[in-house]
Design an enzyme around this catalytic site. Structure first.
Site, PDB file in Angstrom:
ATOM      1  N   HIS A 176     -13.091 -15.845  73.534  1.00 34.23           N
ATOM      2  CA  HIS A 176     -12.466 -16.320  74.444  1.00 34.23           C
ATOM      3  C   HIS A 176     -12.187 -18.517  74.279  1.00 34.23           C
ATOM      4  O   HIS A 176     -13.665 -18.712  74.173  1.00 34.23           O
ATOM      5  CB  HIS A 176     -12.485 -16.201  75.726  1.00 34.23           C
ATOM      6  CG  HIS A 176     -14.082 -16.033  76.684  1.00 34.23           C
ATOM      7  ND1 HIS A 176     -14.297 -16.900  77.441  1.00 34.23           N
ATOM      8  CD2 HIS A 176     -15.134 -15.374  76.779  1.00 34.23           C
ATOM      9  CE1 HIS A 176     -15.704 -17.569  77.898  1.00 34.23           C
ATOM     10  NE2 HIS A 176     -15.905 -15.738  77.655  1.00 34.23           N
TER      11      HIS A 176
ATOM     12  N   ASP B 262     -11.486 -20.319  77.206  1.00 34.37           N
ATOM     13  CA  ASP B 262     -11.650 -20.253  78.693  1.00 34.37           C
ATOM     14  C   ASP B 262     -13.094 -20.655  79.817  1.00 34.37           C
ATOM     15  O   ASP B 262     -14.075 -20.048  78.620  1.00 34.37           O
ATOM     16  CB  ASP B 262     -10.877 -20.407  79.697  1.00 34.37           C
ATOM     17  CG  ASP B 262     -11.073 -17.981  79.708  1.00 34.37           C
ATOM     18  OD1 ASP B 262     -10.990 -17.887  78.722  1.00 34.37           O
ATOM     19  OD2 ASP B 262     -11.185 -18.206  80.500  1.00 34.37           O
TER      20      ASP B 262
ATOM     21  N   ASP C 287     -20.793 -19.339  76.554  1.00 33.72           N
ATOM     22  CA  ASP C 287     -20.062 -18.800  76.636  1.00 33.72           C
ATOM     23  C   ASP C 287     -19.092 -19.233  76.911  1.00 33.72           C
ATOM     24  O   ASP C 287     -18.639 -20.012  77.632  1.00 33.72           O
ATOM     25  CB  ASP C 287     -20.281 -18.159  78.407  1.00 33.72           C
ATOM     26  CG  ASP C 287     -19.754 -17.184  79.351  1.00 33.72           C
ATOM     27  OD1 ASP C 287     -19.019 -16.362  77.448  1.00 33.72           O
ATOM     28  OD2 ASP C 287     -19.368 -16.818  80.033  1.00 33.72           O
TER      29      ASP C 287
ATOM     30  N   GLU D 199     -10.109 -15.022  79.920  1.00 31.07           N
ATOM     31  CA  GLU D 199     -10.779 -14.085  79.788  1.00 31.07           C
ATOM     32  C   GLU D 199     -11.965 -14.110  81.179  1.00 31.07           C
ATOM     33  O   GLU D 199     -12.145 -13.500  81.989  1.00 31.07           O
ATOM     34  CB  GLU D 199     -11.913 -13.424  78.675  1.00 31.07           C
ATOM     35  CG  GLU D 199     -13.251 -13.286  78.395  1.00 31.07           C
ATOM     36  CD  GLU D 199     -14.206 -13.199  79.116  1.00 31.07           C
ATOM     37  OE1 GLU D 199     -15.204 -12.321  79.091  1.00 31.07           O
ATOM     38  OE2 GLU D 199     -14.569 -14.021  79.631  1.00 31.07           O
ATOM     39  N   GLU D 200     -12.542 -15.269  81.459  1.00 32.54           N
ATOM     40  CA  GLU D 200     -13.154 -15.309  82.788  1.00 32.54           C
ATOM     41  C   GLU D 200     -12.061 -15.000  84.316  1.00 32.54           C
ATOM     42  O   GLU D 200     -12.893 -14.904  85.055  1.00 32.54           O
ATOM     43  CB  GLU D 200     -13.755 -16.783  83.265  1.00 32.54           C
ATOM     44  CG  GLU D 200     -14.458 -17.309  81.352  1.00 32.54           C
ATOM     45  CD  GLU D 200     -15.494 -17.023  81.380  1.00 32.54           C
ATOM     46  OE1 GLU D 200     -16.104 -15.959  81.719  1.00 32.54           O
ATOM     47  OE2 GLU D 200     -16.322 -16.863  80.475  1.00 32.54           O
TER      48      GLU D 200
ATOM     49  N   GLU E 120     -19.429 -12.538  71.867  1.00 32.97           N
ATOM     50  CA  GLU E 120     -20.147 -13.293  73.558  1.00 32.97           C
ATOM     51  C   GLU E 120     -22.112 -13.239  73.966  1.00 32.97           C
ATOM     52  O   GLU E 120     -22.898 -12.714  72.637  1.00 32.97           O
ATOM     53  CB  GLU E 120     -19.665 -11.798  74.929  1.00 32.97           C
ATOM     54  CG  GLU E 120     -18.584 -12.050  75.108  1.00 32.97           C
ATOM     55  CD  GLU E 120     -18.223 -12.903  76.048  1.00 32.97           C
ATOM     56  OE1 GLU E 120     -19.153 -13.896  76.975  1.00 32.97           O
ATOM     57  OE2 GLU E 120     -17.095 -13.657  76.293  1.00 32.97           O
TER      58      GLU E 120
ATOM     59  N   HIS F 253     -22.303 -19.361  82.350  1.00 34.92           N
ATOM     60  CA  HIS F 253     -21.354 -19.813  83.931  1.00 34.92           C
ATOM     61  C   HIS F 253     -22.893 -21.117  85.268  1.00 34.92           C
ATOM     62  O   HIS F 253     -22.696 -21.055  85.649  1.00 34.92           O
ATOM     63  CB  HIS F 253     -21.880 -18.468  84.451  1.00 34.92           C
ATOM     64  CG  HIS F 253     -20.715 -17.504  83.756  1.00 34.92           C
ATOM     65  ND1 HIS F 253     -19.829 -16.583  84.706  1.00 34.92           N
ATOM     66  CD2 HIS F 253     -19.964 -17.755  82.749  1.00 34.92           C
ATOM     67  CE1 HIS F 253     -19.117 -16.002  83.931  1.00 34.92           C
ATOM     68  NE2 HIS F 253     -19.071 -16.220  82.669  1.00 34.92           N
TER      69      HIS F 253
HETATM   70 ZN   LIG Z   1     -17.965 -14.947  77.963  1.00 36.22          ZN
END
Ligand SMILES: [Zn+2]
Length: 386
Positions: free
Chosen positions: A74, A76, A106, A138-139, A166, A359
């Site tokens: 992903h 984003d 990520d 995705e998030e 991931e 994150h």
């Molecule tokens: Zn991810």
């Protein structure tokens, strides 16, 4: 530093430089990727979001038609607001063998490795194609990849196996939990706080509901035990709450968002069902004695399916072979793998970086992890041209 290492780093710096927080457009990043692929003679297809602000990208290296291996990531990332960063999160910075920046772990690190491997894949006589799949949103519930998945096996080729890159520390993951998200809205009745008996306090009712959610969660913990997962049971969590107007007004409305993260084997609808029964028997009769308008409504806000690789999954076998790992693992976070698997594409999760850095402030991926991912992709090129 090897040539491929400096290429990965340059590409990662570029990708991190695009602020692709989920709420923002990812079109500049997608245009950069499409240009990079074009410079190597590879065409790509964009699947636009309904509002046109974002896009998925699908590209194929090698032959046409179904089959081949998908490399999926992903574009984003999560917001940096409220986090304390040592360096600019959108400017890739190296400290002690680690590359810092939002999305490094990520999962722009994986995307950079895939893009850096394009010349290698191109230089080989691949017996089956490699597909590059890049999604958005995705998030925020894995919503962006869904329109692309709907086209696999129709106007886009359906890979015979998909590696979702991931951050797993290059471990091979063959299962993850499911998420169901909810919003509960309580409607009561406003009153002067000196006469609370004339009102229905929506915040107090919401507090009782949240207490019940916590109790239901604790109860699940005593009933389920799947040691492959950490924690080994389904969990519940309340994430946001809003309500009330002023300290001296009995509040009319209160709403909160919450989610259930279920084991693949668990019944995901149990908690909302039990919560609704609690609302009907323990709260609403009293509230409706004061006003007929009192209400408690819970709305499903979307779900991400659990992922369980099929027995003898070719994707899992491939990842085990390429990493040399002896066993697979399961994780509690969710990815797009369950959606691919549901759509008939056997999937596996394996990528560089540690989920602990995802994150977080000062997110990083280690150079050693990127090297391991590059070796994995070189192994894939060897495997597909053997
Ligand atoms: Zn991810």
């Amino acid at each position: 530093m090897s040539a491929s290492e400096s290429t990965v780093r340059e590409l990662l710096a570029k990708l991190v430089g695009f602020d692709t927080t989920s709420a923002k457009s990812n079109l500049d990043l997608i245009a950069f990727v499409a240009d990079h692929l074009k410079s190597h003679g590879i065409a790509s297809t964009r699947v636009r979001s309904p509002d046109g602000d974002k896009a998925d990208l699908f590209a194929t290296i090698g032959g046409k038609g179904d089959g081949g291996i998908g490399l999926s990531g992903h574009s984003d990332c999560v917001p940096v607001e409220g986090q304390r960063w040592t360096s600019d999160p959108f400017n890739l910075t190296e400290r002690a063998g680690k590359l810092y920046g939002r999305g490094t772990c990520d999962m722009k690190g994986f995307l950079a490795c895939v893009l850096a491997s394009v010349p290698l894949f191109k230089s080989r006589a691949l017996k089956e194609p490699v597909h590059i799949i890049i999604s958005y949103d995705e998030e925020v519930g894995c919503t962006g990849v869904r329109p692309l998945i709907a086209r696999l096996g129709h106007d886009l080729p359906r890979p015979r196996a998909i590696i979702v890159g991931e951050p797993t520390g290059m471990a091979v993951i063959d299962a993850h939990k499911r998420i169901d998200a909810y919003r509960t809205r309580v409607t009561g009745r406003e009153a002067h706080s000196s006469m609370p008996e004339l009102g229905v306090n929506a915040i107090a009712a919401a507090a009782a509901l949240i207490g019940e959610i916590e109790r239901l969660g604790a109860n699940i913990g005593t009933k389920q035990n799947d040691p492959r997962f950490e924690p080994p049971f389904s969990t519940v969590s309340v994430g946001t709450i809003q309500g009330g107007t002023a300290a001296n007004i009995v509040p009319k409305t209160c709403e909160f968002q919450w989610q259930v993260r279920s084991l693949p084997s668990a019944a995901p609808a149990e908690v909302p069902r039990d919560l609704s029964a609690f609302a009907k028997t323990a709260l609403l009769p009293r509230m409706r004695q004061v006003t007929k308008e009192a209400a408690i409504d819970t709305e499903a806000q979307g779900s991400v399916p659990a992922f369980v690789a099929a027995p003898a999954s070719p994707a899992v076998a491939l990842a085990l072979e390429l990493t040399g790992a002896q066993a697979t693992q399961a994780v509690s976070y969710t990815t797009e793998a369950g959606l691919f698997e549901q759509a008939g594409c056997p999937s596996v999760i394996c990528g560089p970086g540690n989920i602990a850095q995802a994150h977080a402030a000062d997110e990083y991926v280690s150079i050693a992890q990127l090297d391991a991912c590059m070796a994995f992709l070189e192994g894939l090129a060897n495997r597909l041209s053997r």
